[in-house]
Write an enzyme that holds these catalytic residues in place. Structure first.
Site, PDB file in Angstrom:
ATOM      1  CB  SER A 146       2.883  45.483  45.805  1.00 61.31           C
ATOM      2  OG  SER A 146       4.006  44.317  46.090  1.00 61.31           O
ATOM      3  CE  LYS A 149       4.890  43.500  42.182  1.00 65.23           C
ATOM      4  NZ  LYS A 149       4.751  43.440  43.685  1.00 65.23           N
ATOM      5  CB  SER A 210       1.402  41.218  44.162  1.00 65.12           C
ATOM      6  OG  SER A 210       2.052  42.740  44.427  1.00 65.12           O
ATOM      7  CE  LYS A 311       0.038  44.735  42.595  1.00 70.80           C
ATOM      8  NZ  LYS A 311      -0.475  44.223  44.095  1.00 70.80           N
TER       9      LYS A 311
END
Length: 369
Positions: A146, A149, A210, A311
């Site tokens: 993720s 992202k 997420s 993140k």
């Protein structure tokens, strides 16, 4: 500890005493049987070895027993030491790899060399106003989960910028995003078909808990199709000099989405120095409007030791991954430090991988003050 194999072997070698055989007398001779057997022709005749009553083990002399014991213990220690060394090497307890400090300014070379670099995966560090603080690991493309992202948010905000406090246009939640919210195989947000949610809200849902379904929804909204959006992601990577990066999906769920810590640091330099994007990643929680559930940020480092954004990413192929931003005091001055760790404890569960990525990142952050 008893060894079942050795015990089984010893038992098979022990003399057996069938119930029908007579017990020995005190003198050692056999008691008379019901039907007497013919006596041997000579008392000097050797005992037949097939008679199990007389297959007795020779007793070891004390000195021989001590030597055998010493040899056995030595073998156990050698084999045990080799086994422990293999376990330690497999789990990263061996000496940490040497970081690459070629790009570090001489004034910070010793400082960078003293940092607790992770034994596993890949790492890259950079400080605003200073430059590179070094890299570690092979820097070969690995799944990033993720963390992908961040590029999704970067492309969306490049096409549809938001200023402080601005929510942006409302976006219609389609049926695909609503259906994907029920998936048990990936992270998602409980959006409903027909809802109209602002760009800022959807960016929060993608970056904070997420949500994969929201990442794909934003991609379709921005570029018309997910494939067209992925092409934009790869074009942005090329423009940033991310030569070892390939995006195949907007969420990072696809393990073919791969990059290096060095490449992701290139993205962090533009993404986490953008006030809007950094603030979105720093939200401790968010929620879907009209839904009572509060969705927490997956980054457990936020708010501690100067960490102001980042993140997470985790999957079995990717292990744990984290892109982070933290304010640290270096040589008496405040600097924004950016870090990327990838491929931590890969092959384990996503939870184990993420825990490892958070742990090694926290140690790096703490060591910089």
């Amino acid at each position: 500890m008893p060894n079942p194999e050795l015990e089984e072997q010893a038992a098979s070698e022990s003399p057996e005493t069938p119930a029908s055989e007579p017990e020995s007398t005190a003198s050692g001779a056999a008691a008379p049987e019901a039907e007497s057997a013919e006596p041997p022709a000579s008392t000097d005749e050797p005992i037949e070895p097939t008679d199990k009553r007389f297959r007795l083990r020779p007793r070891l002399r004390p000195r021989l027993r001590l030597r055998t014991l010493a040899l056995t213990l030595g073998l156990v220690l050698v084999l045990g030491g080799a086994g422990l060394a293999a376990v330690f090497a497999a789990h990263g307890f061996d000496d940490p790899p040497a970081p690459d400090l070629k790009q570090v300014t001489p004034a910070y070379h010793d400082f960078a060399a003293s940092l607790p670099w992770p034994n596993d995966g890949e790492t890259a560090l950079w400080a605003q106003g200073i430059g590179s603080l070094g890299t570690c690991g092979d820097q070969t493309p690995v799944p990033i989960a993720s963390v992908a992202k961040v590029m999704t948010a970067y492309v969306v905000l490049k096409d549809h910028p938001l200023t402080d406090g601005e929510s942006g246009p409302d976006i219609l939640v389609d049926q695909q995003a609503a259906l994907e919210s029920f998936s048990r195989d990936e992270s998602s947000a409980p959006v409903r078909a027909g809802q109209r949610l602002s760009e800022r809200t959807l960016l929060e849902l993608m970056l904070v808990p997420s949500a994969n379904n929201v990442a794909r929804l934003l991609a379709r909204w921005d570029a018309g199709t997910q494939d067209a959006f992925v092409a934009e992601m790869n074009a942005a990577a090329v423009s940033l000099g991310m030569k070892d990066t390939t995006y195949t999906d907007p969420s990072g769920l696809d393990s073919s989405t791969r990059s290096t810590a060095v490449d992701q640091l290139q993205l962090a330099k533009v993404a986490l120095t953008d006030p809007t994007l950094l603030a979105l990643t720093a939200e401790p929680m968010t929620q879907v409007p009209d839904d009572p559930d509060v969705l927490s940020n997956t980054d457990a480092l936020l708010g501690a030791d100067g960490v102001v954004g980042g993140k997470t990413g985790s999957s079995t192929p990717a292990g744990g991954a984290l892109m982070w931003a933290a304010h640290r005091t270096l040589d008496g001055e405040d600097h924004l430090v950016l870090g990327v760790v990838l491929h931590q404890a890969s092959g384990t569960s996503p939870e184990q991988g993420l825990s490892s990525a958070l742990l090694v990142s926290r140690r790096l952050v703490e060591a910089m003050d």
